[in-house]
Scaffold this motif. Sequence first.
Motif, mmCIF file in Angstrom:
data_model
loop_
_atom_site.group_PDB
_atom_site.id
_atom_site.type_symbol
_atom_site.label_atom_id
_atom_site.label_comp_id
_atom_site.label_asym_id
_atom_site.label_seq_id
_atom_site.Cartn_x
_atom_site.Cartn_y
_atom_site.Cartn_z
ATOM 1 N N UNK A 72 0.822 -1.216 0.000
ATOM 2 C CA UNK A 72 0.000 0.000 0.000
ATOM 3 C C UNK A 72 0.855 1.264 0.000
ATOM 4 N N UNK A 73 2.173 1.103 0.189
ATOM 5 C CA UNK A 73 3.076 2.252 0.163
ATOM 6 C C UNK A 73 3.793 2.427 -1.177
ATOM 7 N N UNK A 74 3.467 1.598 -2.188
ATOM 8 C CA UNK A 74 4.103 1.768 -3.493
ATOM 9 C C UNK A 74 3.643 3.070 -4.125
ATOM 10 N N UNK A 75 4.436 3.569 -5.058
ATOM 11 C CA UNK A 75 4.104 4.826 -5.721
ATOM 12 C C UNK A 75 2.820 4.686 -6.520
ATOM 13 N N UNK A 76 2.119 5.757 -6.605
ATOM 14 C CA UNK A 76 0.880 5.838 -7.373
ATOM 15 C C UNK A 76 1.244 5.788 -8.864
ATOM 16 N N UNK A 77 0.552 4.963 -9.617
ATOM 17 C CA UNK A 77 0.771 4.868 -11.063
ATOM 18 C C UNK A 77 -0.145 5.876 -11.736
ATOM 19 N N UNK A 78 0.453 6.809 -12.459
ATOM 20 C CA UNK A 78 -0.340 7.826 -13.149
ATOM 21 C C UNK A 78 -1.037 7.241 -14.370
ATOM 22 N N UNK A 115 -4.599 5.407 3.092
ATOM 23 C CA UNK A 115 -5.322 5.695 4.330
ATOM 24 C C UNK A 115 -5.798 4.432 5.034
ATOM 25 N N UNK A 116 -6.001 3.347 4.311
ATOM 26 C CA UNK A 116 -6.290 2.063 4.962
ATOM 27 C C UNK A 116 -5.106 1.647 5.830
ATOM 28 N N UNK A 117 -3.910 1.811 5.300
ATOM 29 C CA UNK A 117 -2.709 1.500 6.074
ATOM 30 C C UNK A 117 -2.591 2.437 7.273
ATOM 31 N N UNK A 118 -2.800 3.724 7.058
ATOM 32 C CA UNK A 118 -2.709 4.684 8.156
ATOM 33 C C UNK A 118 -3.694 4.336 9.267
ATOM 34 N N UNK A 119 -4.906 3.947 8.917
ATOM 35 C CA UNK A 119 -5.902 3.570 9.929
ATOM 36 C C UNK A 119 -5.409 2.376 10.747
ATOM 37 N N UNK A 120 -4.805 1.395 10.096
ATOM 38 C CA UNK A 120 -4.259 0.242 10.815
ATOM 39 C C UNK A 120 -3.124 0.655 11.748
ATOM 40 N N UNK A 121 -2.270 1.533 11.269
ATOM 41 C CA UNK A 121 -1.151 2.024 12.074
ATOM 42 C C UNK A 121 -1.676 2.756 13.308
ATOM 43 N N UNK A 122 -2.712 3.557 13.119
ATOM 44 C CA UNK A 122 -3.275 4.306 14.246
ATOM 45 C C UNK A 122 -3.931 3.388 15.266
#
Length: 179
Positions: A72-78, A115-122
């Motif tokens: 989930x931390x990989x770069x966004x593909x344009x 933000x799914x990852x951030x929610x888990x981290x929190x």
Amino acid sequence: MKQIYLVRHCQATGQESDAPLTPSGKRQAEQLAEFFRDRPIDRILSSPFLRAVDTVTPLAGQRGLSIEQDERLVERVLSAQPMTDWYERLRATFDDLTLQYEGGESSRTAMDRVNLLLAEVLESEHRHILLVSHGCLLALLMKSIDDCIGFAEWEALSNPDVYQLTVADSSRQLHRIWK
């Protein structure tokens, strides 16, 4: 209260997932470890891209921490297609978060992913977490926290760069701490 450090990777040789750090990027990774010397870190999560993992390897070694790789931390593909006007098209995706090019990911989709990852981290027991990722994805994560962040802030990111997100109850404060 939680401290989450958002780290953009050090200087790399390219954009490919296996692009290594440049010699300067390797020195930056050592400087980054020194920068965090007096800051507590409980957990390190990184994009699996080589440049992100190599950015945090000196710090992880110094602390005796493992580097948890998270897709989930990989770069966004344009876009899946090369774009000669990619810069202007990227700018447009900061204005229209739903804009999606062929084979690419919209800003909103990338924001939701991270933000799914951030929610888990929190929700985790860790209080001092370091997330290592890429410029566009980090700028979008920061935009989801502070809507004033946009394309100009993406442009201003350095390699590496560090922002500190302090979360206490429902309050979120974000500021740049890299020198």
